[in-house]
Design an enzyme around this catalytic site. Structure first.
Site, mmCIF file in Angstrom:
data_model
loop_
_atom_site.group_PDB
_atom_site.id
_atom_site.type_symbol
_atom_site.label_atom_id
_atom_site.label_comp_id
_atom_site.label_asym_id
_atom_site.label_seq_id
_atom_site.Cartn_x
_atom_site.Cartn_y
_atom_site.Cartn_z
ATOM 1 N N HIS A 94 0.716 -1.315 -0.080
ATOM 2 C CA HIS A 94 -0.015 0.098 0.074
ATOM 3 C C HIS A 94 0.981 1.268 -0.023
ATOM 4 C CE1 HIS A 94 -3.525 2.418 0.928
ATOM 5 N NE2 HIS A 94 -2.791 3.004 1.427
ATOM 6 N N CYS A 95 0.680 2.068 -0.772
ATOM 7 C CA CYS A 95 1.478 3.191 -1.153
ATOM 8 C C CYS A 95 0.683 4.495 -0.920
ATOM 9 C CB CYS A 95 2.067 3.266 -2.349
ATOM 10 S SG CYS A 95 3.129 5.088 -2.932
#
Length: 322
Positions: free
Chosen positions: A148-149
């Site tokens: 997850h960025c």
């Protein structure tokens, strides 16, 4: 439209766009517009703005594209029957989003420092509450989730990995381009009068250029590393989560050039570098066709086990730490 309503992720995305606009402001108004070389200004201005536009377009697509979310609440009798499972086959159920997960899907999770729960009873050791250090932003299971960025306010998964790779590549290119132009501009200003090499005062010009140099160097290093790790993951057919878990592959690996063609949606072409082109990847049919079931029809763990034991000899595994 897919959009994650996370305050931290939205703030990071806004900061990303503001930093690109700041770099464009310095490049155009501090370095190129005051330049006496018209051809130099036009070529570098066009190149920088084209790369910046492609970077922001890639960021936009990576942020607003469904990364490959598994439908919520598909742990129903009808859906399990539609899978046509064979005896001995393993079925994974995520307890967080009540979904039957396809192979290589992971639940979106972020981790913060562990916070021990102090015990009030003397002699009893403190425990660590997992809910305090792991939480989900997307609240969904994502097919081939890499990570997850927060900078794109989204998970990087099967459907949007191409756009994330393009985003890191274009940011790295404009950062390198900005550093080269800053170097040439400093040399030009040292040789000429500082009052003529910029429309701003010399102290303001120096501050703006130093800030741009620091920003470009920082993002060049960061995005180059991310670009390299993403290409390596694609070529080895191993996501970041699978690599961190040292997970043994249970799937048939598609490595090297074939992996790149699958991730970018076809044979090599200019479309690989186009953030506006749509992907044409193969999708797992059950997860694609399944719709979310009403909460009243969702089976519990015990009901699933009873159903599977009655109809077919299928092993069911409840995944709790994924």
């Amino acid at each position: 439209m897919w959009f994650i309503r996370d305050g931290c992720g939205i703030a990071c995305a806004v900061v990303t766009w503001m930093l690109v606009f700041y770099a464009d402001f310095v490049v155009l108004l501090v370095m190129l517009v005051p330049s006496r070389d018209y051809v130099y200004s036009v070529i570098n201005g066009t190149l920088f703005n084209t790369l910046a536009f492609l970077a922001l377009a890639s960021h936009f697509r990576a942020m607003l594209t469904d990364p490959g979310a598994v439908p919520k609440g598909n742990a129903t009798k009808e859906f399990i029957e539609s899978l046509q499972l064979k005896p001995g086959q393993v079925v994974y159920k995520c307890p967080k989003c009540c979904s039957i997960k396809p192979d290589r899907a992971h639940h979106c999770s972020l981790f913060v420092p562990q916070t021990p729960v102090k015990s009030c009873v003397p002699g009893v050791k403190s425990a660590v509450n997992k809910d305090l250090y792991s939480f989900s932003v997307c609240k969904r299971c994502i097919r081939k989730m890499d990570h997850h960025c927060p900078w794109v306010n989204n998970c990087v998964g099967e459907n949007n990995q191409k756009y994330f790779v393009l985003f890191t590549m274009y940011i790295a290119l404009i950062s390198l381009h900005a550093l080269i132009m800053v170097g040439f501009h400093f040399l030009y200003c040292f040789e000429e009068d500082w009052t003529k090499c910029s429309s701003f005062s010399p102290p303001t010009t120096v501050i703006l250029l130093i800030l741009l140099c620091f920003e470009a160097l920082l993002f060049l290093i960061f995005t180059s590393v991310m670009f390299g790790t993403q290409v390596h993951s694609i070529c080895t057919d191993e996501t970041g989560i699978e690599r961190l878990k040292n997970q043994k592959p249970t799937w048939e690996k598609i490595s090297g050039w074939e992996g790149m063609k699958l991730a970018f949606g076809g044979a090599f072409s200019l479309g690989w570098f186009n953030p506006f082109s749509n992907l044409n990847c193969e999708r797992p049919a059950p997860a694609e066709a399944a719709a979310a079931a009403p909460a009243s029809e969702i089976l519990t763990q015990e009901e699933i086990e009873q159903f599977l034991a009655r109809d077919v000899a299928i092993q069911l595994e409840l995944v709790e730490n994924d």
